[in-house]
Design an enzyme around this catalytic site. Structure first.
Site, PDB file in Angstrom:
ATOM      1  N   VAL A 520       0.797  -1.237   0.000  1.00 62.28           N
ATOM      2  CA  VAL A 520       0.000   0.000   0.000  1.00 62.28           C
ATOM      3  C   VAL A 520       0.829   1.288   0.000  1.00 62.28           C
ATOM      4  O   VAL A 520       0.259   2.374   0.040  1.00 62.28           O
ATOM      5  CB  VAL A 520      -0.968   0.032   1.219  1.00 62.28           C
ATOM      6  N   ALA A 703      -2.324   5.959  -0.997  1.00 66.97           N
ATOM      7  CA  ALA A 703      -2.982   6.304  -2.264  1.00 66.97           C
ATOM      8  C   ALA A 703      -2.548   5.356  -3.376  1.00 66.97           C
ATOM      9  O   ALA A 703      -2.967   5.520  -4.516  1.00 66.97           O
ATOM     10  CB  ALA A 703      -2.656   7.746  -2.641  1.00 66.97           C
ATOM     11  N   HIS A 704      -1.682   4.391  -3.048  1.00 69.08           N
ATOM     12  CA  HIS A 704      -1.195   3.418  -4.034  1.00 69.08           C
ATOM     13  C   HIS A 704      -1.379   2.024  -3.459  1.00 69.08           C
ATOM     14  O   HIS A 704      -0.819   1.709  -2.408  1.00 69.08           O
ATOM     15  CB  HIS A 704       0.307   3.617  -4.328  1.00 69.08           C
ATOM     16  N   GLN A 705      -2.157   1.200  -4.134  1.00 72.90           N
ATOM     17  CA  GLN A 705      -2.294  -0.199  -3.710  1.00 72.90           C
ATOM     18  C   GLN A 705      -1.868  -1.092  -4.869  1.00 72.90           C
ATOM     19  O   GLN A 705      -2.168  -0.793  -6.026  1.00 72.90           O
ATOM     20  CB  GLN A 705      -3.746  -0.494  -3.309  1.00 72.90           C
TER      21      GLN A 705
END
Length: 773
Positions: A520, A703-705
């Site tokens: 994540v 904000a990144h998975q």
């Protein structure tokens, strides 16, 4: 517009009068209102003994949550919007707090009255005692009590600072120094519409594209009469049929060469490539198309309309906030423009350790070049925004490395609202690039506001594998759920790392790796306050301060980055230091809450408070169990790296000239830099950057998975093969960040588009072979 952080405030109050709280009773509402007013009470500005206080600040301080209609909005969200495994515990807590015994259990001695019957429910406890109780929740060692505090704090503050009235205004914003909508956007939008209305003219095709975006001709809305829907699909070249009536039959069937579930950085690229090659492509998107003048550029409505889970996604234990796009263009529509190539050490690791030779091939290198050219990626900046100025200035003062971030926007793109969509189409997400190719090719269309239920696949003769033949989908029309089917030669799932695993599982895939290995990019923040010119009369060396007219929410969201502790030259498992987009709602959510007065005074400094964050390339991982049940465990080495990042950020903020600095740890400690000695400064930095992250003591955001259906050469440890096709089902490809073998360590847009471009070439080979047969 929904209530989430938004709809009309008066409408929220009407709901209260009518008692329409759905799953919340009046007694629960009584508790909820008391909690909201504890987090955000009415404060008499005269009691603060501060001279020359602006009227807008006085009004903000005086306005409590219930005066703003916040409890009613929150009740609607709890009943209609929020889907989380712990939601029922919150409802139970509200019920307990409406009873005397329950209040004593949750609040202890502070809830007792000196008069008979001594026990009282939460709403009857005095405001001072309620604040004392909520403060005790914030540092409780009981996980469920701490969860209650986090949930109520997040929801109360988010709703209060983002809900708007019929004029798209919030009464607190002026006191915060916040404009609300981008003023330029608001003016331009109204002028364009008024001009045509006054002249009673129709919009030309070019004007329609300028107003509504380049995809409007290819957007299919299912909420229309069926004959009109069929006509539009047939005009676009799709075969549509209606099966014989049966309870088990779909309402209708659409046939195409390829169906792509999801329109973000992965699905959008694949759809564009296939359509450009002459294949009929249908894109299915759960979200809606909001482009240019259709945008609100208001934080609350944008979260409600454009983010997964209405912007309220959290892990199961509420220890990580998750932001992911759910609109046409996906994350590329609401991201912060950073367009960074796949780092060389990551390419080497994926090639050498995971045996994926593509990542050090000319094929992948060419894909990166094509992607960046398509998006117009460049690293020049004409004017830098407030927070990036701070980051750059602090790094230069300390001798830390700092570099420009390549962006998919022009050098003069000075816009702090891009996390809510791009007002003029100059940010080149897939909704302004590859999906435009899809529509203009005449070979594709995008069906909005429909949800894929499962991938349909059938068993092949004499094979253990099955074969994908399409997707079953659902949509709502006039309050009734309808199901339709898309039949296709190939199927591409690109729902994102949080939702793709769930769709595969619902489709009957059994690979045990589905949903596992979720990374994540955990993020933690520190902040620094930089008073404007009016507050710097007694400050020496004023020239080191940022321009006083700049606001924290203006300008390009990301343009500077430091790799001072990124560790790129060795393992690559470190942190990068960047800046976020924080409009008032999200700003309030991550800020520590110490008391009602303290949070309001922090918010009064909003427009000149800079945030900088540390983003870790995480070894820790979690699992996407279902769309609303996600687990994650932070690895010890990731926590140590984030602490190092926080230490560097505090130094950067101080070196840039901050008057006051702090982190988001629940203790809320802050330091007045210019009034502190070197020893005091060093002691503060050491203490604040070494605090433990356990028990929800500091907000962690993502904000990144990625990685939840990872690519590999062995089906025992991966979900898709090197071509992007699932091991279990033939002709079923995955095209999103879930295929990443590990965490990436930088913003993933360029990498996922490059991988998806390569996957698209493999899909083209499959379609070519099918055509021959």
């Amino acid at each position: 517009m929904g209530y989430l952080n938004g709809g009309n405030m008066e409408k929220g109050k009407d709901v209260a009068k009518n008692g329409q709280f759905a799953s919340l009773s009046f007694s629960q509402m009584d508790s909820l209102s008391a909690i909201c007013d504890t987090f955000l009470p009415s404060i008499d500005a005269n009691s603060l003994n501060q001279e020359n206080m602006d009227d807008s600040i006085i009004k903000f301080l005086n306005t409590s949550a219930s005066m703003n209609g916040t409890p009613q909005h929150l009740a609607w969200m709890v009943s209609e919007r929020i889907q989380h495994p712990k939601l029922n515990l919150c409802k139970l807590a509200l019920w307990l707090l409406s009873t005397r015994i329950g209040t004593f259990v949750l609040c202890g001695m502070a809830s007792l009255s000196s008069q008979f019957p001594y026990l009282q429910n939460f709403s009857k406890v005095s405001p001072n005692k309620r604040e004392e109780i909520v403060q005790s929740w914030s540092c409780s060692n009981f996980k469920l009590i701490k969860l209650l505090f986090v949930a109520m704090k997040v929801l109360t503050l988010l709703v209060f600072f983002t809900q708007v009235d019929e004029k798209s205004q919030n009464p607190s914003w002026k006191g915060l120094g916040y404009w609300g909508q981008d003023p330029e956007f608001k003016k331009q939008k109204q002028e364009k519409i008024n001009s045509k209305q006054n002249k009673h003219e129709e919009f030309s095709e070019k004007e329609q594209e300028q107003l509504y975006g380049p995809l409007y001709k290819g957007i299919i809305t299912l909420k229309q009469p069926q004959h009109a829907l069929f006509n539009k699909l047939q005009k676009l070249g799709f075969h549509v049929s209606k099966p014989n009536s049966s309870s088990n039959c779909p309402s209708f069937i659409i046939e195409c060469d390829a169906v792509v579930v999801g329109s973000g950085s992965g699905g959008g690229v694949i759809a564009g490539v296939l359509a450009n090659a002459g294949h009929k492509v249908l894109v299915l998107e759960k979200g809606s198309y909001l482009a240019r003048t259709n945008l609100s550029l208001l934080e609350g409505p944008s979260m409600d309309q454009m983010f997964l889970g209405n912007g309220l996604m959290m892990t199961k234990d509420m220890d990580v906030f998750l932001l992911a796009g759910s609109t046409v263009g996906g994350g590329s529509t609401i991201n912060w423009s950073a367009s960074i190539d796949t780092p060389s050490h990551v390419l080497k690791e994926w090639c050498d350790i995971y045996e994926l030779e593509m990542f050090q091939s000319e094929f992948y290198k060419e894909a990166l070049e094509i992607i960046c050219e398509k998006m117009g990626v460049q690293d020049k900046i004409d004017e830098e925004g407030f927070q990036n100025m701070i980051l750059r200035k602090g790094c230069e003062e300390l001798g830390y490395p700092v570099e420009n971030i390549p962006r998919n926007t022009p050098s003069n793109h000075y816009c702090g609202w891009c996390s809510m969509g791009c007002k003029d189409g100059r940010k080149k997400g897939t909704n302004e690039t590859w999906l435009v190719d899809l529509v203009k090719s005449g070979n594709g269309a995008i069906i909005q506001e429909c949800e894929a239920l499962e991938v349909i696949h059938e068993q092949k003769n004499n094979y253990n594998k099955s074969k994908a033949i399409g997707v079953a989908c659902e949509f709502q029309h006039e309050g009734v759920k309808e199901i339709f089917m898309v039949k296709s030669k190939v199927t591409i799932v690109a729902c994102g790392a949080l939702r793709t695993p769930s769709l595969l599982k619902k489709s009957g895939l059994k690979n045990p790796n589905i949903g596992k290995n979720l990374h994540v990019h955990p993020v933690v923040f520190a902040w620094g306050h930089f008073p404007d010119k009016d507050n710097t009369d007694n400050v020496k060396n004023f020239e080191v301060w940022p321009k006083s007219e700049k606001k924290s929410y203006e300008g390009g969201i990301m343009s500077a980055m430091s790799k001072v502790v990124a560790n790129f030259e060795e393992s690559g498992y470190g942190v990068v230091i960047q800046t976020p987009a924080l409009h008032p709602g999200m700003f309030s959510v991550v800020m520590p809450w110490i008391s009602g007065l303290d949070i309001k005074m922090r918010m009064c400094k909003y427009s000149r408070t800079a945030h900088i964050f540390a983003l870790a390339r995480d070894k820790g991982s979690g699992e996407a169990i279902s769309p609303h049940s996600i687990t994650y465990k932070l690895d010890q080495i990731d926590e140590e790296n984030l602490k190092i990042g926080l230490e560097k950020i505090l130094r950067i903020l101080a070196a840039a000239g901050a008057e006051e600095i702090g982190t988001h740890h629940g203790t809320g400690k802050k330091l007045k830099v210019k009034e502190s000695s070197v020893d005091e400064f060093e002691s503060f930095v050491k203490e604040e950057s070494s605090r433990e992250f356990k028990n929800l003591s500091i907000p962690i955001c993502s904000a990144h998975q990625m990685g939840s259906c990872r690519m590999g050469v062995d089906p025992n440890i991966s979900v898709v093969n090197p071509k992007g096709e699932t091991w279990e089902v033939e002709d079923l490809f995955i095209g999103d960040t879930s295929v990443f073998p590990t965490a990436l360590g930088v913003n993933p847009m360029v990498t996922v588009q490059a991988i998806s471009y390569c996957t698209a070439q493999n899909v083209l080979q499959v379609l070519k072979a099918k055509k021959k047969n």
